[in-house]
Each structure stands twice: as structure tokens, then as C-alpha cells.
Design a protein around this motif. Sequence first.
Motif, PDB file in Angstrom:
ATOM      1  N   ARG A 185       0.560  -1.525  -0.112  1.00  0.00           N
ATOM      2  CA  ARG A 185       0.275  -0.048   0.290  1.00  0.00           C
ATOM      3  C   ARG A 185       0.491   1.146  -0.145  1.00  0.00           C
ATOM      4  NH1 ARG A 185      -3.255  -1.363   4.694  1.00  0.00           N
ATOM      5  NH2 ARG A 185      -3.199   0.735   5.382  1.00  0.00           N
ATOM      6  N   ILE A 186       1.858   1.738   1.151  1.00  0.00           N
ATOM      7  CA  ILE A 186       2.753   2.373   1.506  1.00  0.00           C
ATOM      8  C   ILE A 186       3.728   2.596  -0.189  1.00  0.00           C
ATOM      9  CG2 ILE A 186       4.535   3.289   1.445  1.00  0.00           C
ATOM     10  CD1 ILE A 186       4.173   2.212   4.079  1.00  0.00           C
ATOM     11  N   ALA A 187       4.357   1.436  -1.447  1.00  0.00           N
ATOM     12  CA  ALA A 187       4.455   1.640  -2.018  1.00  0.00           C
ATOM     13  C   ALA A 187       4.027   2.267  -3.135  1.00  0.00           C
ATOM     14  CB  ALA A 187       4.939  -0.238  -3.305  1.00  0.00           C
ATOM     15  N   GLN A 188       2.721   1.700  -3.758  1.00  0.00           N
ATOM     16  CA  GLN A 188       1.954   1.989  -4.300  1.00  0.00           C
ATOM     17  C   GLN A 188       1.027   3.319  -3.887  1.00  0.00           C
ATOM     18  OE1 GLN A 188       0.598   0.306  -7.042  1.00  0.00           O
ATOM     19  NE2 GLN A 188      -0.667   2.290  -7.932  1.00  0.00           N
ATOM     20  N   ALA A 189       1.024   4.192  -3.514  1.00  0.00           N
ATOM     21  CA  ALA A 189       0.721   5.474  -2.191  1.00  0.00           C
ATOM     22  C   ALA A 189       1.893   6.331  -2.834  1.00  0.00           C
ATOM     23  CB  ALA A 189       0.421   5.654  -1.614  1.00  0.00           C
ATOM     24  N   ALA A 190       2.834   6.224  -2.541  1.00  0.00           N
ATOM     25  CA  ALA A 190       4.027   6.442  -3.825  1.00  0.00           C
ATOM     26  C   ALA A 190       4.615   6.313  -5.029  1.00  0.00           C
ATOM     27  CB  ALA A 190       4.788   5.938  -2.332  1.00  0.00           C
ATOM     28  N   ARG A 191       3.992   5.684  -5.650  1.00  0.00           N
ATOM     29  CA  ARG A 191       3.622   5.431  -6.844  1.00  0.00           C
ATOM     30  C   ARG A 191       3.091   6.729  -7.785  1.00  0.00           C
ATOM     31  NH1 ARG A 191       3.692   0.671  -6.850  1.00  0.00           N
ATOM     32  NH2 ARG A 191       5.940  -0.037  -6.710  1.00  0.00           N
ATOM     33  N   GLU A 192       1.869   6.446  -7.317  1.00  0.00           N
ATOM     34  CA  GLU A 192       1.048   7.440  -7.630  1.00  0.00           C
ATOM     35  C   GLU A 192       1.288   8.523  -7.457  1.00  0.00           C
ATOM     36  OE1 GLU A 192      -2.309   5.755  -5.602  1.00  0.00           O
ATOM     37  OE2 GLU A 192      -2.827   4.585  -6.824  1.00  0.00           O
ATOM     38  N   LEU A 193       1.718   9.032  -5.853  1.00  0.00           N
ATOM     39  CA  LEU A 193       1.974  10.642  -5.976  1.00  0.00           C
ATOM     40  C   LEU A 193       2.670  11.063  -6.623  1.00  0.00           C
ATOM     41  CD1 LEU A 193       1.182  10.427  -2.617  1.00  0.00           C
ATOM     42  CD2 LEU A 193      -0.200  11.864  -4.096  1.00  0.00           C
ATOM     43  N   PHE A 194       4.171  10.769  -7.048  1.00  0.00           N
ATOM     44  CA  PHE A 194       5.183  10.202  -7.273  1.00  0.00           C
ATOM     45  C   PHE A 194       5.185  11.002  -8.851  1.00  0.00           C
ATOM     46  CE2 PHE A 194       7.957   8.331  -4.408  1.00  0.00           C
ATOM     47  CZ  PHE A 194       8.268   9.567  -3.626  1.00  0.00           C
ATOM     48  N   ALA A 195       3.952   9.996  -9.612  1.00  0.00           N
ATOM     49  CA  ALA A 195       4.109  10.078 -10.700  1.00  0.00           C
ATOM     50  C   ALA A 195       3.007  11.604 -11.076  1.00  0.00           C
ATOM     51  CB  ALA A 195       3.282   8.743 -11.169  1.00  0.00           C
ATOM     52  N   GLU A 196       1.895  11.733 -10.075  1.00  0.00           N
ATOM     53  CA  GLU A 196       1.190  12.556 -10.200  1.00  0.00           C
ATOM     54  C   GLU A 196       1.738  14.423 -10.598  1.00  0.00           C
ATOM     55  OE1 GLU A 196      -2.394  12.014  -7.697  1.00  0.00           O
ATOM     56  OE2 GLU A 196      -2.658  10.473  -7.606  1.00  0.00           O
ATOM     57  N   ARG A 197       2.314  14.373  -9.536  1.00  0.00           N
ATOM     58  CA  ARG A 197       3.324  15.687  -8.774  1.00  0.00           C
ATOM     59  C   ARG A 197       4.594  15.578  -9.063  1.00  0.00           C
ATOM     60  NH1 ARG A 197      -0.362  15.646  -3.280  1.00  0.00           N
ATOM     61  NH2 ARG A 197      -2.405  15.240  -3.355  1.00  0.00           N
ATOM     62  N   GLY A 198       5.136  14.431  -8.955  1.00  0.00           N
ATOM     63  CA  GLY A 198       6.597  14.592  -8.791  1.00  0.00           C
ATOM     64  C   GLY A 198       7.562  14.659  -7.771  1.00  0.00           C
ATOM     65  N   TYR A 199       8.242  14.324  -8.143  1.00  0.00           N
ATOM     66  CA  TYR A 199       8.807  14.291  -6.251  1.00  0.00           C
ATOM     67  C   TYR A 199       9.484  14.950  -5.829  1.00  0.00           C
ATOM     68  CZ  TYR A 199      12.565  12.966  -3.086  1.00  0.00           C
ATOM     69  OH  TYR A 199      13.824  13.033  -2.456  1.00  0.00           O
ATOM     70  N   GLU A 200       9.342  15.927  -5.408  1.00  0.00           N
ATOM     71  CA  GLU A 200      10.034  17.275  -5.112  1.00  0.00           C
ATOM     72  C   GLU A 200       8.837  18.124  -4.696  1.00  0.00           C
ATOM     73  OE1 GLU A 200      12.563  18.509  -4.044  1.00  0.00           O
ATOM     74  OE2 GLU A 200      13.805  17.045  -5.995  1.00  0.00           O
ATOM     75  N   ALA A 201       7.710  17.991  -5.023  1.00  0.00           N
ATOM     76  CA  ALA A 201       6.340  18.405  -4.481  1.00  0.00           C
ATOM     77  C   ALA A 201       5.545  16.919  -3.504  1.00  0.00           C
ATOM     78  CB  ALA A 201       4.841  18.676  -5.822  1.00  0.00           C
ATOM     79  N   VAL A 202       5.640  16.426  -3.353  1.00  0.00           N
ATOM     80  CA  VAL A 202       5.311  14.797  -2.641  1.00  0.00           C
ATOM     81  C   VAL A 202       5.653  14.782  -1.304  1.00  0.00           C
ATOM     82  CG1 VAL A 202       4.204  12.821  -2.288  1.00  0.00           C
ATOM     83  CG2 VAL A 202       4.850  13.607  -5.061  1.00  0.00           C
ATOM     84  N   THR A 203       4.828  14.529  -0.226  1.00  0.00           N
ATOM     85  CA  THR A 203       5.564  14.640   1.316  1.00  0.00           C
ATOM     86  C   THR A 203       5.331  13.582   1.854  1.00  0.00           C
ATOM     87  OG1 THR A 203       3.253  15.830   2.129  1.00  0.00           O
ATOM     88  CG2 THR A 203       5.320  17.397   1.640  1.00  0.00           C
ATOM     89  N   THR A 204       6.084  12.954   2.917  1.00  0.00           N
ATOM     90  CA  THR A 204       5.864  12.055   3.337  1.00  0.00           C
ATOM     91  C   THR A 204       3.953  11.457   4.313  1.00  0.00           C
ATOM     92  OG1 THR A 204       6.736  12.441   5.318  1.00  0.00           O
ATOM     93  CG2 THR A 204       7.906  11.283   3.765  1.00  0.00           C
ATOM     94  N   GLN A 205       3.900  12.566   4.759  1.00  0.00           N
ATOM     95  CA  GLN A 205       2.445  12.822   4.962  1.00  0.00           C
ATOM     96  C   GLN A 205       1.397  12.411   3.705  1.00  0.00           C
ATOM     97  OE1 GLN A 205       1.455  13.606   8.235  1.00  0.00           O
ATOM     98  NE2 GLN A 205       0.308  12.383   7.674  1.00  0.00           N
ATOM     99  N   GLN A 206       1.936  12.830   3.418  1.00  0.00           N
ATOM    100  CA  GLN A 206       1.000  12.539   1.973  1.00  0.00           C
ATOM    101  C   GLN A 206       0.455  11.334   1.937  1.00  0.00           C
ATOM    102  OE1 GLN A 206       2.291  15.095  -1.145  1.00  0.00           O
ATOM    103  NE2 GLN A 206       1.135  17.269  -0.765  1.00  0.00           N
ATOM    104  N   VAL A 207       1.633  10.770   1.420  1.00  0.00           N
ATOM    105  CA  VAL A 207       2.382   9.085   0.862  1.00  0.00           C
ATOM    106  C   VAL A 207       1.274   8.522   2.387  1.00  0.00           C
ATOM    107  CG1 VAL A 207       3.354   7.179   0.954  1.00  0.00           C
ATOM    108  CG2 VAL A 207       3.876   9.163   0.159  1.00  0.00           C
ATOM    109  N   ALA A 208       1.393   8.878   3.482  1.00  0.00           N
ATOM    110  CA  ALA A 208       0.585   8.113   4.952  1.00  0.00           C
ATOM    111  C   ALA A 208      -0.826   7.855   4.456  1.00  0.00           C
ATOM    112  CB  ALA A 208       1.356   8.621   6.135  1.00  0.00           C
ATOM    113  N   ASP A 209      -1.362   9.529   3.733  1.00  0.00           N
ATOM    114  CA  ASP A 209      -2.551   9.847   4.035  1.00  0.00           C
ATOM    115  C   ASP A 209      -3.345   9.106   2.933  1.00  0.00           C
ATOM    116  OD1 ASP A 209      -2.229  11.531   6.376  1.00  0.00           O
ATOM    117  OD2 ASP A 209      -2.384  13.504   5.349  1.00  0.00           O
ATOM    118  N   ARG A 210      -2.141   8.334   1.848  1.00  0.00           N
ATOM    119  CA  ARG A 210      -3.184   7.943   0.571  1.00  0.00           C
ATOM    120  C   ARG A 210      -2.605   6.224   0.877  1.00  0.00           C
ATOM    121  NH1 ARG A 210      -2.868   9.281  -5.942  1.00  0.00           N
ATOM    122  NH2 ARG A 210      -3.584  10.849  -4.841  1.00  0.00           N
ATOM    123  N   ALA A 211      -1.710   6.164   1.928  1.00  0.00           N
ATOM    124  CA  ALA A 211      -1.652   4.847   2.455  1.00  0.00           C
ATOM    125  C   ALA A 211      -2.643   4.044   3.376  1.00  0.00           C
ATOM    126  CB  ALA A 211      -0.028   4.409   2.479  1.00  0.00           C
TER     127      ALA A 211
END
Length: 205
Positions: free
Chosen positions: A19-45
Motif C-alpha cells: 500500500r505504501i509503495a503504491q501510494a508513493a508511486r501514484e503521488l510521485f507520478a502525479e506531482r513529481g518527487y519535489e512536491a510530494v510529502t511523506t504525510q501525503q503518502v501516509a494519508d493515501r496509504a
Amino acid sequence: MDEGATGRRERGKAAKHARIAQAARELFAERGYEAVTTQQVADRADIAAGTLFRYASTKAELLLMVRNEEFAAAVTQGASDSESIGDPVQRVLALIAPVIRSGRGDDENLVAYQRELLFGPPDAPFRVAGLAIVARLEELIAGVLVGDRPVDDDATAAARAVFAVLHMEIAAPVVRPRTPGVASDALRRQIELIVAGHHARRGSH
């Protein structure tokens, strides 16, 4: 703890990791690495931030987690695609082609991945895992260069040179125009020179 409880715990950990890997993969693809936060990944997962950090301690580790899977798959594909090719230059190109294709159109994340892979903290677990994939790729390239002979220091050095030029091809997308997913003419020429130099050196011994 009995085997059943241990099995459930391990399955739960694996599911949470996925779940964590999928959430991170989606967010990095949608927003780019620099714009993503760990809290956003936790929330989506749908997990707590503290739980996330038990699986990946930093955003960089999250990126490495995601990209390592894709990098490893690309190396495996390249090994299969290149197996029946006789010419060493074409075989090396076939070996690295899936790595070049992997993630194209996602340059920001690729550049960040290469940076973390090569220059991140030495004890970061996912960086260590990523470098093991690099080592496997270099071993495969060295094997192409020596053919039926044992891999020696010269072949290892030449394989590292191939990875170095491959790294620049991936990590410097703004340096020269290129067709997405295709090795540039400059990369082809560099690999031709490395292979020719290795064979000339081997022939002089």
C-alpha cells in the motif's frame, strides 16, 4: 508466537508495504518527487506517519523503494532480451534498453532517483538494495564483454564505465534532445568505444 500468528503478521507487513509503495508511486507520478510529502503518502496509504517511517524513513527512501522495483524488472528484462545477440555492442545496448525505457516521461523522478542512488546515505536500506541492482547490471555487462572467459578486472572496469555513461543518459535529460525510450547516438558511440577499447586491451595481453 505460533506459526499462524507469525504468518499473519508477515502478510500484514507485506500488504502494508504494498500500500505504501503504491501510494508513493501514484503521488510521485502525479506531482513529481519535489512536491510530494511523506504525510501525503501516509494519508493515501491510510496509515499513520509513524507507521510509514517503519517502512521507509525518508521521502528519498520511498522513491528508492518504488524505483528499485522498476529498475530490477528492467535489468531482468534486458538480460532476457540480450541473451541471444552475438555482437557485443548490440548485446550491451539490448541489455540496457529496458533501463532506458523505464520511467521515460518521468524525468524529474528519474533524476532524483539517480541522485539518491549514487549519493544518498550509505546505510539507507533501499539505497543499499538499489546499488545491489547496479552491481547485477554491471556483472551482466562484464559477462557480455568477456564472452566465455572469466570476468576480470578490465571487464569489471569497462562495465562500470558503461553504467557511468548510462547514468548520464538517464540523469541529464536536458543536455541533448532525445527520443523517449531510445538510446541517444552519443550513448551508442560511447558504448562502442568502451567495448572496442576493452577488446583491444584484451587482445594486447
